[in-house]
Structures are given as structure tokens and as C-alpha cells.
Design an enzyme around this catalytic site. Structure first.
Site, mmCIF file in Angstrom:
data_model
loop_
_atom_site.group_PDB
_atom_site.id
_atom_site.type_symbol
_atom_site.label_atom_id
_atom_site.label_comp_id
_atom_site.label_asym_id
_atom_site.label_seq_id
_atom_site.Cartn_x
_atom_site.Cartn_y
_atom_site.Cartn_z
ATOM 1 C CE1 TYR A 136 -3.654 -2.441 0.594
ATOM 2 C CE2 TYR A 136 -4.648 -0.321 1.052
ATOM 3 C CZ TYR A 136 -4.779 -1.651 0.746
ATOM 4 O OH TYR A 136 -6.020 -2.182 0.593
ATOM 5 C CE LYS A 186 1.210 -17.712 -2.236
ATOM 6 N NZ LYS A 186 0.344 -18.914 -2.321
ATOM 7 C CG ASP A 218 -2.822 -20.108 -1.088
ATOM 8 O OD1 ASP A 218 -2.323 -20.034 0.058
ATOM 9 O OD2 ASP A 218 -2.343 -20.847 -1.976
ATOM 10 C CG ASP A 242 -8.348 -4.272 1.242
ATOM 11 O OD1 ASP A 242 -9.296 -3.724 1.821
ATOM 12 O OD2 ASP A 242 -8.204 -4.253 -0.003
ATOM 13 C CG ASP A 246 -14.184 -6.233 1.593
ATOM 14 O OD1 ASP A 246 -13.973 -5.491 2.573
ATOM 15 O OD2 ASP A 246 -14.602 -5.815 0.500
HETATM 16 C C1 IPM Z 1 -10.621 -0.630 3.509
HETATM 17 C C2 IPM Z 1 -10.770 -0.024 2.135
HETATM 18 C C3 IPM Z 1 -9.559 0.852 1.871
HETATM 19 C C4 IPM Z 1 -8.343 -0.045 1.861
HETATM 20 C C5 IPM Z 1 -9.660 1.693 0.576
HETATM 21 C C6 IPM Z 1 -10.878 2.584 0.592
HETATM 22 C C7 IPM Z 1 -8.412 2.499 0.343
HETATM 23 O O1 IPM Z 1 -10.935 -1.015 1.181
HETATM 24 O O2 IPM Z 1 -10.540 0.121 4.482
HETATM 25 O O3 IPM Z 1 -10.591 -1.855 3.607
HETATM 26 O O4 IPM Z 1 -8.006 -0.641 0.828
HETATM 27 O O5 IPM Z 1 -7.707 -0.164 2.919
HETATM 28 MG MG MG Z 2 -11.150 -2.961 1.979
#
Ligand code: IPM
Ligand code: MG
Length: 347
Positions: A136, A186, A218, A242, A246
Site C-alpha cells: 500500500y 505468503k 490462499d 484488506d 471483506d
Molecule cells: C478498507 C478499504 C480501503 C483499503 C480503501 C478505501 C483504500 O478497502 O478500508 O478496507 O483498501 O484499505
Molecule cells: Mg477494503
């Protein structure tokens, strides 16, 4: 006690408004809130997604309640002007390196998960994601190769000290929970991950009660769907965290219910729902504010030391859910304000 409220783009203002109402209802003495612009809305008003005024407000406060950033209108801007830079900039500028993303199925919502209810009901995990390093924040660019082809590149790296401080957050979190820590990397391919893994093993000696395991990312993605109940605390780098967070949210059922905290070495923290700005439903009063309300609870707990108040808010949200209050994200028809009202009544 000073809280900065940065509502941002899309549904950010709507969901943040409800969380602010909930915090105000606690009638905390000496609590002041300050608003600031972030994201696409800040770019439109001030020419930058994280204006200097906003950063100054953040620095003068004890904690930040954050809505969401992201605006399709801004997709063509140079990267440093895109809305996402607001959250990345705040994380970096304020040293918010530890991202806590808890995922747990609320009683009665087992059917909302994309997983079978008997699998989903066992989820009670915490993802500890490193937030200040990795690919990042490495050097990056787009260059033209001698033969004329364009090449995009991003440097992935972790220094030992960056891994060590997030390792301690992971181990301490595990001590306060089930005493199991799974480090995701990884290391079979990446040198970055080799250093990550070596440091995790080194830090583990300071926490003899915690059982440390390692998993390749993975496999972790697969196990999270196969048997998410096996995880207690997961510690991982910025990029893998990240993605996995999700995924964990959908295992729980609704991204509209998950809160997060981004913490520094001190008391300063940023608290935000893990969902994004959802431009498709913005301004319609349809978004579920529960994740933001739960983020406000985390703020009270971690930055202001108000455990009892945090627990009251969490109990009110759980009660609203148990009473059948459902946003559209859960197949229900309660709107943003109605959900805020429902939580307030139970508070
Ligand atoms: C998160 C989001 C952010 C990230 C984006 C909006 C930059 O996806 O907070 O998970 O990738 O960290
Ligand atoms: Mg995110």
C-alpha cells in the site's frame, strides 16, 4: 473529550448522522464533536481529499468517527487526489497502524450469511490488519519499458519493527480472547512474508500462553469459507487483511453490520464501518447505519475508555436485530433513520 466526525462520501453522511445521534443520546459531559470534509466531497470543496484543515481537526481530537470515502466522479483523477487518499493519508499521518476488524454472527442472523447457518453461527473472530506498510505504501509507478510496453509496479516490503508492533497487538488481542493467533502470510513465495513469519515466531516467545499458527493466505481464504469457526485472532499484512476482512464480512452475512477500529500507539483511533460509500443507494435513506453505530461504540471503548457506554450501544443494536429490525442489506425494509430510531429507543 473531542471527537472528529468525518462523514465523507456516498452513504457516509447518512450513516454517520445516526451514529452521532446515538452518541449524543448518552449525554456524556465534556464531549464535543467537530466536523470535517474528507474524500470526494472534500476534493470538490477544497481541491484535496484530505485538506489541511481536516488533518488539523483530526490532530486536535482524541478520536475520529469516519463514514466512507469513494466517489465514481473522481475515478479519473490522479491517484493522489482520489477520495481513497483521505483514509490512507489519515492512517499514515496519525500512525494508525493497527486495524481491528471483528466478525461475529449476531443471534438470529445465521440465515443472512452466504454460508450454511450451522457453519456461520460458529464465527467469532477478530482480524488484526497492519495498516501503515506493505505494498500500500511502497514506491509505485507506471513506466515504459525499452520496447514501448507500459508496466505498472508497486513495491511490497515490511521492516522488522513494523511487523513487531502489529504482532504485539495481535498477541495482546489473543490474550483477551481465546488465546489463539493465526498469522496469515505468503511465505512460500514472498520474502516480505518470510520476515513477517520470523518476527511473529520471535514475538511469540513473549506470550507463552498464546498458541501461534501460520497459514498461507490462499489457504486462509479457503478455510474462512470452509470452517470459519476455527479462527480466534487472525493477524496479517495490509493487502491480505484488506481482502480477508471483506470476505469475513460476507461470511457473517452483512457488510452493513461490521465495525472497525484503526489504532495508533496511543489513545488516538479512527473508527469506521467496513462498508464503503455505496454510491448506488446514497442519499436515499436506505443504508444500514448499524456498522457505523457499532464503530462509535468501539470509539468509546478504545479511545475514550468508556466500556460501559460502548457495551450499552452494542446491546441496543443486538436488541434491535433480535426484535426484527432489518435494513435492506439483510432483506428488510427499515431505512436509515428508522434503524437509528430503533437503536435509540432500546438504548
Ligand atoms: C478498507 C478499504 C480501503 C483499503 C480503501 C478505501 C483504500 O478497502 O478500508 O478496507 O483498501 O484499505
Ligand atoms: Mg477494503
Amino acid at each position: 473529550m473531542k471527537i472528529a466526525v468525518f462523514a465523507g462520501d456516498g452513504i457516509g453522511p447518512e450513516v454517520t448522522r445516526e451514529a452521532v445521534r446515538v452518541v449524543e443520546a448518552l449525554n456524556l459531559p465534556d464531549l464535543v464533536m467537530f466536523e470535517g470534509d474528507v474524500g470526494g466531497v472534500a476534493y470538490k470543496r477544497h481541491g484535496h481529499p484530505l485538506p489541511a484543515e481536516t488533518l488539523a481537526i483530526a490532530r486536535s481530537c482524541d478520536a475520529i468517527l469516519f463514514g466512507a470515502v469513494g466517489d465514481p466522479d473522481c475515478d479519473q483523477l490522479d491517484r493522489h487526489l482520489r477520495p481513497e487518499q483521505a483514509i490512507l493519508g489519515l492512517r499514515k499521518e496519525l500512525g494508525l497502524f493497527a486495524n481491528l476488524r471483528p466478525a461475529k454472527v449476531f443471534a438470529g442472523l445465521e440465515d443472512a450469511s452466504a454460508l450454511r447457518p450451522e457453519v456461520a453461527s460458529k464465527i467469532d473472530l477478530l482480524i488484526v490488519r497492519e495498516l501503515n506498510g506493505d505494498v500500500y505504501f511502497g514506491e509505485k509507478g507506471i513506466r515504459t519499458l525499452p520496447d514501448g510496453r507500459r508496466q505498472g509496479w508497486d513495491v511490497m516490503s515490511y521492516a522488522e519493527d513494523e511487523v513487531r508492533r502489529i504482532a504485539h497487538v495481535g498477541f495482546r488481542a489473543a490474550m483477551g480472547r481465546g488465546k489463539r493467533l493465526c498469522s496469515v502470510d505468503k511465505a512460500n513465495v514472498l520474502e516480505t512474508s518470510q520476515v513477517w513469519r520470523d518476527v511473529m515466531i520471535e514475538v511469540a516467545s513473549e506470550y507463552p500462553e498464546v498458541e501461534l499458527s501460520h497459514m498461507y493466505v490462499d489457504n486462509a481464504a479457503m478455510q474462512l469459507v470452509r470452517n470459519p469457526g476455527q479462527f480466534d485472532v487472525v493477524v496479517t499484512g495490509n493487502l491480505f487483511g484488506d481482502i480477508l476482512s471483506d470476505q469475513a464480512s460476507m461470511c457473517v452475512g452483512s457488510i452493513g453490520l461490521l465495525a472497525s477500529a484503526s489504532l495508533s500507539d496511543g489513545k488516538m483511533g479512527l473508527y469506521e464501518p467496513i462498508h464503503g460509500s455505496a454510491p448506488d443507494i446514497a442519499g436515499k435513506g436506505l443504508a444500514n447505519p448499524m456498522a457505523t453505530i457499532l464503530s462509535a461504540a468501539m470509539l468509546l471503548r478504545h479511545s475514550l475508555g468508556l466500556e460501559a457506554e460502548a457495551a450499552r450501544i452494542e446491546a441496543a443494536v443486538a436488541k434491535a436485530l433480535a426484535d426484527g429490525i432489518r435494513g435492506g442489506d439483510l432483506g428488510g425494509n427499515h431505512g436509515t433513520a428508522a434503524i437509528g430510531d430503533a437503536v435509540l429507543e432500546r438504548l
